[in-house]
Write a protein that holds these residues in place. Sequence first.
Motif, PDB file in Angstrom:
ATOM      1  N   THR A  92      -5.239 106.813 -21.635  1.00 39.49           N
ATOM      2  CA  THR A  92      -6.431 106.022 -21.922  1.00 39.49           C
ATOM      3  C   THR A  92      -6.919 106.346 -23.330  1.00 39.49           C
ATOM      4  O   THR A  92      -6.929 107.505 -23.746  1.00 39.49           O
ATOM      5  N   GLY A 131      -6.216 111.727 -21.787  1.00 38.96           N
ATOM      6  CA  GLY A 131      -6.974 111.210 -22.916  1.00 38.96           C
ATOM      7  C   GLY A 131      -6.291 111.613 -24.203  1.00 38.96           C
ATOM      8  O   GLY A 131      -5.235 112.254 -24.196  1.00 38.96           O
ATOM      9  N   HIS A 182     -12.178 113.763 -25.857  1.00 35.23           N
ATOM     10  CA  HIS A 182     -11.977 112.531 -25.093  1.00 35.23           C
ATOM     11  C   HIS A 182     -11.493 112.820 -23.685  1.00 35.23           C
ATOM     12  O   HIS A 182     -11.806 112.071 -22.745  1.00 35.23           O
ATOM     13  N   SER A 193     -13.384 111.322 -20.609  1.00 37.15           N
ATOM     14  CA  SER A 193     -12.654 110.536 -19.613  1.00 37.15           C
ATOM     15  C   SER A 193     -12.851 111.093 -18.212  1.00 37.15           C
ATOM     16  O   SER A 193     -13.010 110.331 -17.240  1.00 37.15           O
ATOM     17  N   TRP A 229     -14.526 108.708 -15.326  1.00 36.61           N
ATOM     18  CA  TRP A 229     -13.792 108.265 -14.137  1.00 36.61           C
ATOM     19  C   TRP A 229     -14.033 109.168 -12.932  1.00 36.61           C
ATOM     20  O   TRP A 229     -13.305 109.103 -11.950  1.00 36.61           O
ATOM     21  N   ALA A 245     -12.572 107.912 -29.371  1.00 38.21           N
ATOM     22  CA  ALA A 245     -11.639 108.645 -28.516  1.00 38.21           C
ATOM     23  C   ALA A 245     -10.881 109.704 -29.301  1.00 38.21           C
ATOM     24  O   ALA A 245     -10.760 110.852 -28.884  1.00 38.21           O
TER      25      ALA A 245
END
Length: 892
Positions: A318, A382, A387, A391, A395, A605
């Motif tokens: 991601t 990530g 990041h 992440s 999530w 990110a």
Amino acid sequence: MISPNLAKIHKFKVTPSLPEKLKPLLEIANNLWWTWHPEAVELFVRLDRPLWQRTHHNPVAMLGMLPQETLERAANDEGFLDSLARAQENLKRHLIRKPWHESQPKVAKDFRVAYFCAEYGMTESLQVYSGGLGCLAGDHLKSASELGIPLIAVGLLYRFGYFQQYLNAEGWQQEFYPDLDFPNLPTFRVRDANGQQLKVSVDLLGRQVKIGIWKCTVGRIPLYLLDTNLPENAPEDRAITDKLYGGDMEHRIRQEVVLGIGGTRALEAMGETPTVYHMNEGHSAFLALERIRKLIEKSDLSFDEAREAAGSGHVFTTHTPVPAGIDRFPPDMMVRYFKNFAPSVKLDMEGLLALGRENVFNRNEFFSMAVLAIRTSQWCNGVSKLHGEVSRRMWQSIWPKLPETEIPIKHVTNGVHARSWLSGDLSALLDRYLGIRWQSDPVDHEVWSAIQEVPDEELWRVHERRRQSLIIWARRKLRDQLMSRGSEAQQAKEVADALSPYALTIGFARRFATYKRGTMLLRDPERLMKMLSNEDRPIQFLIAGKSHPADGGGKDLIRQIVQFARDSEAGHKIVFLENYDIHVARYLVQGCDVWLNTPRRGMEASGTSGMKAALNGVLNLSVMDGWWDEAFDPEVGWQIGKGEEYSNPDYADDVESKAVYDLLEKQIIPLFYERDDHGIPRGWVAKMKTCISRLAPRFNTNRMVQEYAEKLYFPAADRAHRFNLNKHELAITTAARKRDLRANWGNIAVEEIHADTANEVGVHSELKVQVIANVDGIDLTDLRIQAYYGLLDNDGCIVDGKCLDLEPMESLGHGRHRFSGNIPACTSGRHGFAIRIVPGGPLLTDNTEPGMVYWDEGNARVQGAGAAPADRPAPEPSASPTSVKRTASTTA
């Protein structure tokens, strides 16, 4: 123009006609290996420099346009032929060099990675990229080629690519889309046994859409590009692969079906059999559904069994730090496109939609491509340390009751391909002082430390040449821009000539999204003008970047910068350079002195433009976000703030813009202009050397791809191999065990906890914990009973907790067991522990299943010192997500 609708057009292809001695030029031109080998680029420049520029550095097109006399002259030039022979030999050596992974233990011979991405940026002449994601993917392929990783890549061949940018007289961004000339690019149709272009098809709303397959070669890596612009397709289907990130949501879902499902079918049609599938961002996540479908069709598996078999080899990366940046489709749209597909994976439509929801019970939730990728991949990551943290937080709802630190999303920090982004001058300097190992050995990360041996004078001289080259180029580009907006030639020349090749030059180039705060510099115009007006210590800003065509806020940022430059007295020292692409980026990251980066913390990110700059000794001035959060050191650049996060964006902009002004006025400008008797800024050059030696090996795609292989590719290949042996035996077994766990999870209960928490525990001693748990209906080998322990904060929460697996001691009958373990007391203070049960065993240890975490929330009977756990009936289980902390104090 004569259309095929008017008359039948008979097609044939014209290829460059080269003298025999120059035939190797075609081999080099058709392999993007040349993009990171200056000796190959120089061949084309020597043939015709102006034509090289006019073709946007496209050697295939250039060779087809060269006058015959130029070719004949080169064919009779011994010096040119010698250079050509050396370049050809270097290419051959690259193609046959022993792969790095073959020296690694336990890597299967059939190991092969399929890498899917929506965009690839290898060179400016192949416009199938928009920005950072594409350049990262291109650099990934280049490093995979250098390392010899057996990787095949899949993307889309966009007829118009990403938009080209120009500004109107008011500074508003305008877009146009030139038609890419595929026959004059290093792209070739993949042919079938009959010599016809190989095609596959996907179902879109009941129509069979044909997809043509093209191939582009990047060193040792084949890149397959998919194209729906075929005569047999309907006009709306021919347009699927027209533009990158263009069109509406309907257009996007069609592109992603073609990429994920069509790409998987294309690999199968070509006989490619990858063991690992890497989804670089969620655009290609439909490939997971296609792989599951194929396994069900071939082996008659259930959906869960096929998901275990396929997902064991899926890696998902991601790149997005906010949910709004993820592709999400409304449920009714998903139903229209997948109602015919769902039965092929043995799901009803509701079951398929649940794969893309964070909350599987919310029928109104949009279908997220990232969530689909997460739920169908064993391996997720990530793209920077920060990041990875962002992440896991973003999530966390997919894994309810699991501590954020345990969310199974790792990180592999991005990098850039050094040989693609280093200036030729600096590369030559490195060759002299580092030898050729920095180029020839992609896993030797220590070699960069030798940059300290380069004399200050030589490094500074190379850097000044690059800045001068940048300014000469920028003047020419700026002059052309202004004249195209209606300025007189003399006026345009005066504005362009105001750029100085000797002034401190600060670069800011990136996608113009509002969170990147491209106008932060303008927040205090008077303070900025004071710096710009200083003739003794001049500074100038070169700015570039595109805003998405639908992003009005980003476009307005560009307009504000252009109008400030036009209307302010010293505004000519702030220049916006149009049509940011790889070519523009290369000049900027190689020639600026400082690289400015001002995103809101947590929104970037990774960011790779600053890495490219750092490779060239350009010092970063950045917010502590993305890669800079783990890269920053006072010896390599400057930080804006200390990683604070603000609830008020306007206040944040005020504080951080002042920090930028302070750093420029008090540190950066004085250090740059502090020269010795030889005109050398010794302090600045010292920072440049440290920047290169420390950051070049760390933020490098050679390191990055090596890390992907070690942390993700190799384990994924091993698990996929094991899970698909013997007709998918382990996948079937694992699915069955998970099914049994879910069926009996409600029966789990912690009945008793025995621990002496009333008395203090000495540091370096242990607290003994015994637990009686009822796990009726579940095999004990499929569970882990754990003590989750750590220091307590002032709210009574466990901070930075660790897990201790409790050992089974005895069976008490009727599914009840006693477990025991000793919690170490390593530091003094208030400590706590909670008891939980999670899936375990050889097949489930590394697989944290969403929804399967049981915490004792206080229903268990707690006994202190001197009392043995009783054998009594179990209480009713509770489903509350909160956990109860048992506390104890430790003393030194």
